[in-house]
Design an enzyme around this catalytic site. Sequence first.
Site, PDB file in Angstrom:
ATOM      1  CG  ASN A  10      -1.845   1.191   1.204  1.00 25.27           C
ATOM      2  OD1 ASN A  10      -1.914   1.834   0.339  1.00 25.27           O
ATOM      3  ND2 ASN A  10      -2.380   1.152   2.298  1.00 25.27           N
ATOM      4  CE  LYS A  12      -0.451   3.352   4.882  1.00 26.39           C
ATOM      5  NZ  LYS A  12      -0.067   3.240   6.308  1.00 26.39           N
ATOM      6  CG  HIS A  95      -5.893   1.309   5.259  1.00 26.12           C
ATOM      7  ND1 HIS A  95      -5.377   2.440   6.297  1.00 26.12           N
ATOM      8  CD2 HIS A  95      -4.722   0.535   5.248  1.00 26.12           C
ATOM      9  CE1 HIS A  95      -4.155   2.242   6.516  1.00 26.12           C
ATOM     10  NE2 HIS A  95      -3.721   1.140   5.849  1.00 26.12           N
ATOM     11  CD  GLU A  97      -3.199   5.358   6.668  1.00 24.98           C
ATOM     12  OE1 GLU A  97      -2.251   5.126   7.377  1.00 24.98           O
ATOM     13  OE2 GLU A  97      -3.308   5.650   5.519  1.00 24.98           O
ATOM     14  CD  GLU A 167      -3.402  -2.641   7.652  1.00 25.76           C
ATOM     15  OE1 GLU A 167      -2.417  -2.596   6.807  1.00 25.76           O
ATOM     16  OE2 GLU A 167      -4.106  -1.714   7.209  1.00 25.76           O
ATOM     17  N   GLY A 173       2.526   2.200  10.889  1.00 23.73           N
ATOM     18  CA  GLY A 173       3.470   3.501  11.016  1.00 23.73           C
ATOM     19  C   GLY A 173       4.133   3.976  12.292  1.00 23.73           C
ATOM     20  CB  SER A 213       5.396  -1.325  11.691  1.00 19.73           C
ATOM     21  OG  SER A 213       4.870  -0.078  11.923  1.00 19.73           O
TER      22      SER A 213
END
Length: 255
Positions: A10, A12, A95, A97, A167, A173, A213
């Site tokens: 991904n 992003k 996701h 985010e 996730e 991150g 990560s």
Amino acid sequence: MARQFFVGGNFKMNPNTRKQKEALVEVLNKAQLDSATEVVIAPPSIYLISLKEILRKDIQVAAQNCYFKESGAFTGEISPGQLVDAGIPYVILGHSERRTLFHETSEVVAQKTKAALAASLKVILCIGETLEQREGNQTAEVCQEQLKAVVGVLTEADWSKIVIAYEPVWAIGTGKVATSAQAQAAHADIRSYLSKAVSPAVASATRVIYGGSVTATNCSELATQSDVDGFLVGGASLKPEFVNIINAAKAQGSS
């Protein structure tokens, strides 16, 4: 049942230039990759078609999002049908985010998933808990609740076109990563839930991949877990080490 190992990258909102994008593709195009692993990369939508045209054919491309309407006055959105028309086979949905920054509910993610599958897209469906939820021993409850909305709108046959990406939000991150035991426990619980909510056959066949990560350093141990069927990789997918992550399952087989 043997499940094909799956590694997604991904990107992003990266890279920032076409030159950087082409450099990333060049690394992948020249790399020796495990042919037994399914590889999918998800660049920003503006690069989807041009990247697909220069990427080697054994690597597929995914969109990072899509809407649940086929057409209309929805400025800034992309429909599932448009992705199919552009030759894009996969889409990432749900996701963390999208859920946190853009306030997408599990019900919206379910609508998007149903629309994507109806258009013949395959879906990388993301679920996962926050640090507060993890520390409150709510991991299983949160993942099941996020899956429940999707289960409610799909048929059993639909699950053959879904890859679930677990996730943990606290590990995206941040440099933190779930231990292999934590990842295995979460994946096993997801599979157990699918067995009860959908069917044992779907639970056995559905790939559940880990994202949080993932790096070339920690992927090897994670890949040994029986219910970890691959990875959804963020930052490391923009680096040469992504090749090592793609080859993690092969490395385990030869060790």
